[in-house]
Write a protein that holds these residues in place. Structure first.
Motif, PDB file in Angstrom:
ATOM      1  N   ASN A  11      31.476  10.920  24.430  1.00 37.04           N
ATOM      2  CA  ASN A  11      30.273  10.437  23.752  1.00 37.04           C
ATOM      3  C   ASN A  11      30.432   8.989  23.301  1.00 37.04           C
ATOM      4  O   ASN A  11      29.507   8.190  23.460  1.00 37.04           O
ATOM      5  CB  ASN A  11      29.949  11.319  22.540  1.00 37.04           C
ATOM      6  CG  ASN A  11      29.252  12.588  22.925  1.00 37.04           C
ATOM      7  OD1 ASN A  11      29.148  12.942  24.085  1.00 37.04           O
ATOM      8  ND2 ASN A  11      28.779  13.308  21.930  1.00 37.04           N
ATOM      9  N   ILE A  12      31.577   8.660  22.759  1.00 37.62           N
ATOM     10  CA  ILE A  12      31.811   7.285  22.319  1.00 37.62           C
ATOM     11  C   ILE A  12      31.775   6.344  23.517  1.00 37.62           C
ATOM     12  O   ILE A  12      31.166   5.272  23.452  1.00 37.62           O
ATOM     13  CB  ILE A  12      33.134   7.178  21.534  1.00 37.62           C
ATOM     14  CG1 ILE A  12      32.983   7.906  20.193  1.00 37.62           C
ATOM     15  CG2 ILE A  12      33.530   5.717  21.316  1.00 37.62           C
ATOM     16  CD1 ILE A  12      34.268   8.062  19.422  1.00 37.62           C
ATOM     17  N   LEU A  15      28.144   5.927  24.469  1.00 41.90           N
ATOM     18  CA  LEU A  15      27.423   5.074  23.527  1.00 41.90           C
ATOM     19  C   LEU A  15      27.770   3.606  23.721  1.00 41.90           C
ATOM     20  O   LEU A  15      26.904   2.732  23.653  1.00 41.90           O
ATOM     21  CB  LEU A  15      27.704   5.514  22.087  1.00 41.90           C
ATOM     22  CG  LEU A  15      27.057   6.828  21.662  1.00 41.90           C
ATOM     23  CD1 LEU A  15      27.624   7.294  20.323  1.00 41.90           C
ATOM     24  CD2 LEU A  15      25.550   6.698  21.594  1.00 41.90           C
ATOM     25  N   LYS A  19      25.227   0.616  24.833  1.00 40.28           N
ATOM     26  CA  LYS A  19      25.143  -0.657  24.117  1.00 40.28           C
ATOM     27  C   LYS A  19      25.215  -1.842  25.074  1.00 40.28           C
ATOM     28  O   LYS A  19      24.513  -2.836  24.892  1.00 40.28           O
ATOM     29  CB  LYS A  19      26.273  -0.750  23.093  1.00 40.28           C
ATOM     30  CG  LYS A  19      26.251  -2.019  22.283  1.00 40.28           C
ATOM     31  CD  LYS A  19      27.416  -2.076  21.319  1.00 40.28           C
ATOM     32  CE  LYS A  19      27.430  -3.400  20.591  1.00 40.28           C
ATOM     33  NZ  LYS A  19      28.612  -3.567  19.770  1.00 40.28           N
ATOM     34  N   LEU A  37      19.549   7.432  22.497  1.00 37.87           N
ATOM     35  CA  LEU A  37      20.500   6.875  21.536  1.00 37.87           C
ATOM     36  C   LEU A  37      20.594   7.747  20.292  1.00 37.87           C
ATOM     37  O   LEU A  37      21.697   8.053  19.813  1.00 37.87           O
ATOM     38  CB  LEU A  37      20.098   5.448  21.169  1.00 37.87           C
ATOM     39  CG  LEU A  37      20.962   4.742  20.138  1.00 37.87           C
ATOM     40  CD1 LEU A  37      22.402   4.624  20.629  1.00 37.87           C
ATOM     41  CD2 LEU A  37      20.394   3.367  19.826  1.00 37.87           C
ATOM     42  N   ARG A  38      19.451   8.177  19.773  1.00 37.19           N
ATOM     43  CA  ARG A  38      19.451   9.043  18.591  1.00 37.19           C
ATOM     44  C   ARG A  38      20.216  10.335  18.849  1.00 37.19           C
ATOM     45  O   ARG A  38      21.008  10.777  18.019  1.00 37.19           O
ATOM     46  CB  ARG A  38      18.020   9.393  18.179  1.00 37.19           C
ATOM     47  CG  ARG A  38      17.285   8.302  17.491  1.00 37.19           C
ATOM     48  CD  ARG A  38      15.897   8.790  17.117  1.00 37.19           C
ATOM     49  NE  ARG A  38      15.149   7.741  16.473  1.00 37.19           N
ATOM     50  CZ  ARG A  38      14.158   7.975  15.632  1.00 37.19           C
ATOM     51  NH1 ARG A  38      13.796   9.210  15.363  1.00 37.19           N
ATOM     52  NH2 ARG A  38      13.518   6.978  15.076  1.00 37.19           N
ATOM     53  N   GLY A  40      22.504  10.912  21.134  1.00 37.89           N
ATOM     54  CA  GLY A  40      23.924  10.620  21.308  1.00 37.89           C
ATOM     55  C   GLY A  40      24.629  10.406  19.985  1.00 37.89           C
ATOM     56  O   GLY A  40      25.734  10.913  19.759  1.00 37.89           O
ATOM     57  N   LEU A  41      23.992   9.672  19.085  1.00 39.40           N
ATOM     58  CA  LEU A  41      24.579   9.444  17.765  1.00 39.40           C
ATOM     59  C   LEU A  41      24.648  10.734  16.958  1.00 39.40           C
ATOM     60  O   LEU A  41      25.672  11.034  16.332  1.00 39.40           O
ATOM     61  CB  LEU A  41      23.774   8.393  17.006  1.00 39.40           C
ATOM     62  CG  LEU A  41      23.931   6.960  17.492  1.00 39.40           C
ATOM     63  CD1 LEU A  41      22.914   6.055  16.811  1.00 39.40           C
ATOM     64  CD2 LEU A  41      25.338   6.448  17.241  1.00 39.40           C
ATOM     65  N   THR A  44      27.378  12.994  18.307  1.00 43.63           N
ATOM     66  CA  THR A  44      28.694  12.435  17.999  1.00 43.63           C
ATOM     67  C   THR A  44      29.047  12.654  16.529  1.00 43.63           C
ATOM     68  O   THR A  44      30.171  13.061  16.207  1.00 43.63           O
ATOM     69  CB  THR A  44      28.725  10.932  18.350  1.00 43.63           C
ATOM     70  OG1 THR A  44      28.423  10.793  19.747  1.00 43.63           O
ATOM     71  CG2 THR A  44      30.074  10.317  18.060  1.00 43.63           C
ATOM     72  N   ILE A  45      28.095  12.423  15.635  1.00 41.34           N
ATOM     73  CA  ILE A  45      28.333  12.650  14.213  1.00 41.34           C
ATOM     74  C   ILE A  45      28.619  14.121  13.953  1.00 41.34           C
ATOM     75  O   ILE A  45      29.520  14.468  13.183  1.00 41.34           O
ATOM     76  CB  ILE A  45      27.133  12.152  13.378  1.00 41.34           C
ATOM     77  CG1 ILE A  45      27.062  10.626  13.441  1.00 41.34           C
ATOM     78  CG2 ILE A  45      27.223  12.644  11.936  1.00 41.34           C
ATOM     79  CD1 ILE A  45      25.759  10.040  12.936  1.00 41.34           C
TER      80      ILE A  45
END
Length: 71
Positions: A11-12, A15, A19, A37-38, A40-41, A44-45
């Protein structure tokens, strides 16, 4: 747990790739890119939270302390 760590690494990497491919303007003007993007973030969180909870439980580190007035 190893699978979660691998997913976190992937995932990182994804992301970082996003970017480099898209500008802020691209993301702000294209809802599909914004939601990608949302998601993925968010995912990941959530993986970081899952790993943290696992480690706290595994190592019997106790309960979280009272930190803020909102809790």
């Amino acid at each position: 747990m190893f699978e979660r760590l691998k997913l976190l690494e992937n995932n990182i990497r994804d992301l970082i790739d996003l970017k480099s491919k898209f500008s802020l303007e691209d993301v702000c003007t294209d809802k599909t890119k914004e939601w990608a993007l949302r998601y993925g973030l968010l995912e990941t969180i959530q993986i970081i939270i899952d790993i943290s909870c696992y480690l706290v439980s595994k190592d019997n580190l106790g309960n979280p302390a009272y930190i803020c007035g909102m809790c």
